[in-house]
Scaffold this motif. Sequence first.
Motif, PDB file in Angstrom:
ATOM      1  N   GLN A   8       0.827  -1.182   0.000  1.00  0.00           N
ATOM      2  CA  GLN A   8       0.000   0.000   0.000  1.00  0.00           C
ATOM      3  C   GLN A   8       0.877   1.254   0.000  1.00  0.00           C
ATOM      4  OE1 GLN A   8      -2.735  -0.279   3.257  1.00  0.00           O
ATOM      5  NE2 GLN A   8      -3.524  -2.263   2.639  1.00  0.00           N
ATOM      6  N   VAL A   9       0.251   2.394  -0.290  1.00  0.00           N
ATOM      7  CA  VAL A   9       0.994   3.653  -0.363  1.00  0.00           C
ATOM      8  C   VAL A   9       1.742   3.922   0.936  1.00  0.00           C
ATOM      9  CG1 VAL A   9       0.780   6.154  -0.590  1.00  0.00           C
ATOM     10  CG2 VAL A   9      -0.538   4.643  -2.098  1.00  0.00           C
ATOM     11  N   TYR A  42       5.057   2.220   1.184  1.00  0.00           N
ATOM     12  CA  TYR A  42       6.149   2.829   0.429  1.00  0.00           C
ATOM     13  C   TYR A  42       6.682   4.071   1.136  1.00  0.00           C
ATOM     14  CZ  TYR A  42       5.348  -0.357  -3.441  1.00  0.00           C
ATOM     15  OH  TYR A  42       5.239  -1.489  -4.201  1.00  0.00           O
TER      16      TYR A  42
END
Length: 284
Positions: free
Chosen positions: A3-4, A7
């Motif tokens: 998921q964002v 990152y």
Amino acid sequence: MGQVKDYFSLVKFAHTAFALPFALIGYTLGVLAAGFDPWTLVAVLGCMVFARNAAMGFNRVIDRRFDGMNPRTAGREIPAGKISVRAGKWFVVLNSVAFVAVAATFNRLTLALSLVVLAVVLGYSYTKRFTALCHIVLGLGLAIAPSAAYIAVTGTLTATPVWISVLVLTWVSGFDIIYALQDAGFDQSERLHSIPAALGVRGALWASVSLHLVTAAMVVVVGAQLGNGILYWIGAALFLGLLVYQHLIVRPGDLSRIGAMFGLTNGLASIAYAVFVILDLVSA
């Protein structure tokens, strides 16, 4: 794929506070010499983000085996399975290409130097395998920022941004040595190289102090070159005060304060220094 938020965690986005403020100092110096262009500001910020993403992602990919073995780092995204190795590699490639593409929009010099920058920031991740001077290479990777930002705006390079780069080089190298004290035992057991693993706790702390004495000298040199404005020296005092503070809270017999608070201290030092330096520059 991840998921964002994974990152963001992978690259420790908050640690952008170490180099970005100094890049903005270099950018401001460039603007005063060559004029303001809003695209250049956006592109400088983009280059900072892309280069750092590529460097951190690459580090996490190639160090995944060591990270998984080290209790301190076993929860990182790749060894924990939150981001796959394949996704991590694509993340590095995409950010590297974006960095070079944006750098190419400034001038020919920044295009040529973008490949050198990538070689340094990606190559750092291999240095612990063969040299205790890995901390210096990390410092160099961040130290490029103020000079690179100046070149992006002006297409040339002068002495002041270079001195600022030396300041960043010694500052980052010094605090990275302290941070690496957490892994000295692990590094020794896995035959990885670092100043703490080579010199022990006391030796590493003295090495850090020595580098930060050079940092302090560079703060004075930069202040003299910029004209000794009062705002500059307020920022310098805050920066050096926080530098001294971190050496007071980390002692050979007590390494418990190294960690998130330690990173916050250095981030605040960078931001405080940059804010007052930039204010001094634009008010002159």
